[in-house]
Scaffold this active site. Structure first.
Site, short mmCIF file in Angstrom:
data_model
loop_
_atom_site.label_atom_id
_atom_site.label_comp_id
_atom_site.label_asym_id
_atom_site.label_seq_id
_atom_site.Cartn_x
_atom_site.Cartn_y
_atom_site.Cartn_z
N SER A 220 0.87 -1.18 0.00
CA SER A 220 0.00 0.00 0.00
C SER A 220 0.90 1.23 0.00
CB SER A 220 -0.87 0.01 1.25
OG SER A 220 -1.43 1.29 1.43
N TYR B 250 -0.52 -1.17 10.44
CA TYR B 250 -0.75 -1.52 9.02
C TYR B 250 0.38 -0.96 8.15
CZ TYR B 250 -3.25 -1.64 4.50
OH TYR B 250 -3.63 -1.88 3.19
#
Ligand code: NAD
Length: 183
Positions: free
Chosen positions: A72, A85
């Site tokens: 990401s 994350y």
């Protein structure tokens, strides 16, 4: 016209039943590849999902498995509220580059696709429910969210002979969101 022919290739996808995976699975099968699909969902549920997606059973093998590789943009862009994350994605990118070196002699390439905010799957709820997150995403990505199809195209490219000499790279498909903040 350039066509991507993946017949004769076997491609393994993890988390293969998710929202971003759906167009990826469709495009790779349409290009002729045989898919080895891994996800934590039970086999019966997986076969139902793949049947709903109209994926012929002969074009895949499914294993219910716990595994790993989509990064990401937050891996390279410090971010509030999601430190675990973002850190996990940064670690995943480093792990992939280590694996790329490790397997370079064998002809196995290890690359990573890094989406921005995709209008599907895991980020749908936070985008819909958190106005601050929504404002941030639209500001850093030129007012647009990624389509799952654009992410699938990045995977299709990396799996294709066009990418035969690309190894250990992070391919971002994020409208430039991962480059930095725009005023
Ligand atoms: N949606 C976004 O905006 C966005 C943005 C950037 C990166 N990503 C990344 O893209 C990937 C797919 O996201 P998505 O939005 O399609 O999510 P999703 O929740 O729709 O799909 C994730 C899939 O992975 C499977 N899964 C979860 N844990 C697993 C495990 N331990 N082993 C095997 N399979 C497992 C789930 O069953 C599910 O089918 C994720 O790695 C996510 O972090 C998503």
């Amino acid at each position: 016209m350039i066509t991507i022919d993946l017949s004769g290739k076997s491609i393994l996808i993890t988390g293969a039943l998710g929202a971003i995976a759906e167009p990826m699975v469709r495009k790779l099968v349409a290009a002729g590849a045989t898919l080895i699909l891994l996800d934590i969902k039970p086999e019966a549920a997986a076969r139902q999902t793949l049947s709903d997606w109209k994926i012929p059973p002969a074009s895949y093998i499914y294993f219910p498995t716990d595994i790993i590789f989509t990064s990401s943009y937050v891996a390279r862009m410090p971010h509030t509220k999601i430190p675990s994350y973002a850190s996990a994605k940064a670690a995943l990118e480093s792990f992939a580059r280590c694996m790329a070196l490790e397997y370079a002699d064998t002809g196995i390439r290890v690359n990573v696709v890094s989406p921005g905010d995709v209008a599907a799957g895991s980020s749908l709820r936070v985008f819909d429910e958190d106005p601050a997150y929504r404002e941030f995403v639209l500001r850093v990505s030129l007012g647009r969210r990624n389509s799952p199809e654009s992410i699938a195209n990045a995977f299709l490219f990396l799996c294709s002979p066009l990418a035969n000499e690309i190894n250990g790279q992070i391919l971002s498909s994020d409208f430039g969101a991962g480059i930095g903040n725009r005023l």
